[in-house]
Design a protein around this motif. Structure first.
Motif, PDB file in Angstrom:
ATOM      1  N   ALA A 253     -12.560  10.475  -0.529  1.00 40.57           N
ATOM      2  CA  ALA A 253     -13.641   9.597  -0.968  1.00 40.57           C
ATOM      3  C   ALA A 253     -13.540   9.265  -2.454  1.00 40.57           C
ATOM      4  O   ALA A 253     -14.062   8.231  -2.908  1.00 40.57           O
ATOM      5  N   GLN A 254     -12.876  10.129  -3.236  1.00 43.02           N
ATOM      6  CA  GLN A 254     -12.727   9.884  -4.668  1.00 43.02           C
ATOM      7  C   GLN A 254     -11.614   8.889  -4.977  1.00 43.02           C
ATOM      8  O   GLN A 254     -11.493   8.430  -6.123  1.00 43.02           O
ATOM      9  N   LEU A 255     -10.784   8.573  -4.003  1.00 40.58           N
ATOM     10  CA  LEU A 255      -9.698   7.622  -4.210  1.00 40.58           C
ATOM     11  C   LEU A 255     -10.207   6.188  -4.097  1.00 40.58           C
ATOM     12  O   LEU A 255     -11.151   5.917  -3.356  1.00 40.58           O
ATOM     13  N   PRO A 256      -9.584   5.252  -4.785  1.00 43.40           N
ATOM     14  CA  PRO A 256      -9.964   3.843  -4.639  1.00 43.40           C
ATOM     15  C   PRO A 256      -9.558   3.324  -3.257  1.00 43.40           C
ATOM     16  O   PRO A 256      -8.710   3.914  -2.573  1.00 43.40           O
ATOM     17  N   ASN A 257     -10.136   2.223  -2.852  1.00 44.64           N
ATOM     18  CA  ASN A 257      -9.775   1.604  -1.590  1.00 44.64           C
ATOM     19  C   ASN A 257      -8.426   0.895  -1.700  1.00 44.64           C
ATOM     20  O   ASN A 257      -7.974   0.552  -2.811  1.00 44.64           O
ATOM     21  N   PRO A 258      -7.768   0.658  -0.576  1.00 44.21           N
ATOM     22  CA  PRO A 258      -6.428   0.064  -0.615  1.00 44.21           C
ATOM     23  C   PRO A 258      -6.345  -1.290  -1.310  1.00 44.21           C
ATOM     24  O   PRO A 258      -5.278  -1.651  -1.821  1.00 44.21           O
ATOM     25  N   ASP A 259      -7.450  -2.043  -1.359  1.00 43.49           N
ATOM     26  CA  ASP A 259      -7.393  -3.343  -2.027  1.00 43.49           C
ATOM     27  C   ASP A 259      -7.595  -3.236  -3.541  1.00 43.49           C
ATOM     28  O   ASP A 259      -7.551  -4.241  -4.243  1.00 43.49           O
ATOM     29  N   GLU A 260      -7.780  -1.998  -4.030  1.00 45.05           N
ATOM     30  CA  GLU A 260      -8.020  -1.808  -5.467  1.00 45.05           C
ATOM     31  C   GLU A 260      -6.791  -1.314  -6.218  1.00 45.05           C
ATOM     32  O   GLU A 260      -6.791  -1.296  -7.452  1.00 45.05           O
ATOM     33  N   VAL A 261      -5.773  -0.872  -5.496  1.00 45.03           N
ATOM     34  CA  VAL A 261      -4.548  -0.376  -6.124  1.00 45.03           C
ATOM     35  C   VAL A 261      -3.346  -0.900  -5.338  1.00 45.03           C
ATOM     36  O   VAL A 261      -3.467  -1.341  -4.198  1.00 45.03           O
ATOM     37  N   ASP A 262      -2.183  -0.812  -5.983  1.00 45.03           N
ATOM     38  CA  ASP A 262      -0.947  -1.187  -5.278  1.00 45.03           C
ATOM     39  C   ASP A 262      -0.407  -0.057  -4.426  1.00 45.03           C
ATOM     40  O   ASP A 262       0.364  -0.299  -3.495  1.00 45.03           O
ATOM     41  N   GLY A 263      -0.772   1.187  -4.766  1.00 49.74           N
ATOM     42  CA  GLY A 263      -0.237   2.282  -3.985  1.00 49.74           C
ATOM     43  C   GLY A 263      -0.872   3.611  -4.327  1.00 49.74           C
ATOM     44  O   GLY A 263      -1.669   3.739  -5.270  1.00 49.74           O
ATOM     45  N   TYR A 264      -0.485   4.604  -3.528  1.00 47.24           N
ATOM     46  CA  TYR A 264      -0.946   5.983  -3.692  1.00 47.24           C
ATOM     47  C   TYR A 264       0.277   6.894  -3.753  1.00 47.24           C
ATOM     48  O   TYR A 264       1.221   6.746  -2.966  1.00 47.24           O
ATOM     49  N   PHE A 265       0.232   7.865  -4.677  1.00 49.19           N
ATOM     50  CA  PHE A 265       1.274   8.898  -4.727  1.00 49.19           C
ATOM     51  C   PHE A 265       0.662  10.221  -4.297  1.00 49.19           C
ATOM     52  O   PHE A 265      -0.373  10.639  -4.824  1.00 49.19           O
ATOM     53  N   TRP A 266       1.322  10.903  -3.344  1.00 46.37           N
ATOM     54  CA  TRP A 266       0.824  12.139  -2.761  1.00 46.37           C
ATOM     55  C   TRP A 266       1.707  13.319  -3.159  1.00 46.37           C
ATOM     56  O   TRP A 266       2.931  13.297  -2.953  1.00 46.37           O
TER      57      TRP A 266
END
Length: 487
Positions: A253-266
């Motif tokens: 829930a603390q992460l931005p939504n997919p339309d707010e960033v280009d990607g996620y690093f895990w």
């Protein structure tokens, strides 16, 4: 505990003794990890001749499934280069016999069973050294464990420690124990070049990072952040769930939504990788490969739970390279594993019997293998004479190991300078998700192009900052096509 010969029993507290009783998951008659008739005599580290070896594995906690793998890694090295004979054809945890290098016998006195905590691994290393007489330790496996064992080594200069595969940065860059040696990269090193690739080849500009909230998670995230920001990227969010979390919903829930960033690093590992990604799907929608990248825990097995849309995701490096890169040296190494045991129950096979080469191809096994090779080569460098501990340790510092997945030398803090293989998940001709190598970043050390030093803070929730800087490998990664480096 009856099989132990306790010459220094008062050195352990009652709490430690109780914890050791629970550590018998290694399959022996007690926490040594060996049957009673194969345990050491209990001499202190200063007594006796030869190498009295203790291996620090991890039989409980998030990485407990790799306990067999890491003991097997060291056993294979000693089987290939020191004449060792495994005591079982189906398990490395039964130990080995008859190992010798440069005329010096190598006796396995015990296998410690960690659980990913510093307190437990200190109990285990003290048992091996202070009660079972180990003068050489190989291990540990995980980040916080490495920091604890490095501090223990610094306080006990007569022992020699070859780190197993613990990836925290601090154990070598901050602790700097002169008797602690790491022949592999740290978690930051393993992500060198990944941010550059995602920025310049995939067009990422804004990224959110989610990583385990402990030393290895911090280090792994730090390498990606430093690399991505160096070339102009922006890290918008940093979220750190505790290692071992089972319900990731509040962190997703603390992460931005997919339309707010280009990607996620895990950089969520162990038992948490799949759970965290499933929580992401439940909260934010499907995971697609073009918007996700991760450290080495981001592997093809995820496709079984997440589906083929994960194809295209990019992955940082580890101690080995993906299976599409095969050289004669790699083939010989993997074949040697299969010739040493009929099968071993590695974590990658769900701890069911499997070809030993399955485990040998992954970094947990391989890190302990490189440590075993380093031990043998160091003994040969001093003609088997370990009576002068400083000379023995000086010889280790000067080694350059010729290994299946590339040469490894040590920097001034006795940490590995390594080549890093970057990869991605792809769909093969049969429709299966596989991992294919896309580039190799050569010669990365833990200073990370001047980003980290003994004077900088340890990697953490806020460090490093997201700053542009010149990194020596920017734009210099060697492309890999069909498993073949193009230079």
């Amino acid at each position: 505990m009856s099989g132990l010969r306790r010459r220094t029993a008062p050195a352990l507290s009652m709490a430690a003794a109780l914890a050791l009783v629970t550590a018998g998951c290694s399959g022996g008659d007690d926490s040594s990890g060996l049957p009673a008739d194969q345990q050491g005599s209990g001499a202190t580290a200063a007594e006796g001749d030869g190498v009295r070896l203790g291996i620090l594995g991890q039989c409980e906690g998030p990485f407990g499934g790799f306990h067999e793998d890491v003991v097997a890694g060291t056993t294979l090295a000693l089987t290939r280069f020191a004449g060792a004979t495994p005591n079982s054809s189906t398990s490395a945890l039964d130990g080995f016999s008859d190992a010798e290098a440069a005329g010096t016998p190598i006796e396995l006195v015990g296998v410690g069973c960690g659980d990913d905590t510093a307190d437990r691994v200190l109990q285990e290393v003290r048992l091996l050294v202070e009660q079972m007489g180990a003068n050489v330790i190989i291990g540990p496996l995980s980040g916080d464990e490495g920091m604890a064992v490095a501090e223990y080594a610094k306080a006990n200069p007569d022992i020699t420690v070859f780190a197993g595969i613990s990836g925290s940065q601090e154990q070598t860059l901050q602790v700097r124990a002169p008797n602690y040696f790491r022949f592999y990269g740290d978690g930051a090193i393993w992500n060198a070049g990944l941010g550059d690739l995602l920025y310049n080849e995939q067009g990422w500009r804004r990224v959110a990072v989610i990583a385990d909230d402990y030393s290895f998670g911090h280090t792994s995230a730090a390498g990606f952040i430093a690399d991505f920001c160096a070339v102009g990227g922006d890290v918008t969010h940093r979220v750190f769930p505790p290692l071992g979390t089972t319900d990731y919903s509040s962190y997703i829930a603390q992460l931005p939504n997919p339309d707010e960033v280009d990607g996620y690093f895990w950089a969520v590992g162990g038992t948490g990788t799949q759970s965290a990604l499933e929580a992401f799907i439940n909260s934010k929608g499907d995971v697609t490969g073009d918007q996700h990248a991760g450290n080495f825990f981001f592997n093809p097995d995820l496709a079984q739970a997440l589906g083929s849309d994960i194809a295209g995701a990019h992955i940082g490096g580890f101690a080995t390279l993906p299976g599409d890169v095969r050289t004669p040296e790699i083939e010989e190494y993997l074949a040697a594993a299969d010739a040493t045991w009929e099968s071993i129950p590695g974590s990658l096979s769900g701890n069911e019997p499997a070809p030993p080469s399955t485990a040998a191809a992954f970094g947990f096994f391989y890190g302990y293998y490189t440590a075993g090779v380093a031990l043998v080569e160091a003994l040969e460098a001093v003609d088997g004479d370990i009576s002068d501990v400083e000379a023995f340790q000086s010889a280790i510092s000067g080694l350059t190991l010729d290994l299946p997945y590339g040469d490894i030398s040590l920097d001034e803090n006795r940490s590995g300078v390594v080549d890093v293989g970057l990869s991605r998940l792809a769909v093969d001709d049969s429709g299966e998700i596989v991992q294919e190598t896309v580039a190799v970043v050569p010669g990365v050390d833990q200073s990370f192009g001047g980003t980290f030093s003994p004077e900088t803070p340890s990697p953490g929730r806020d460090f490093p900052a997201c700053d542009e800087r010149d990194l020596p490998w920017e734009g210099q990664a060697v492309p890999v096509v069909d498993g073949v480096p193009q230079s």
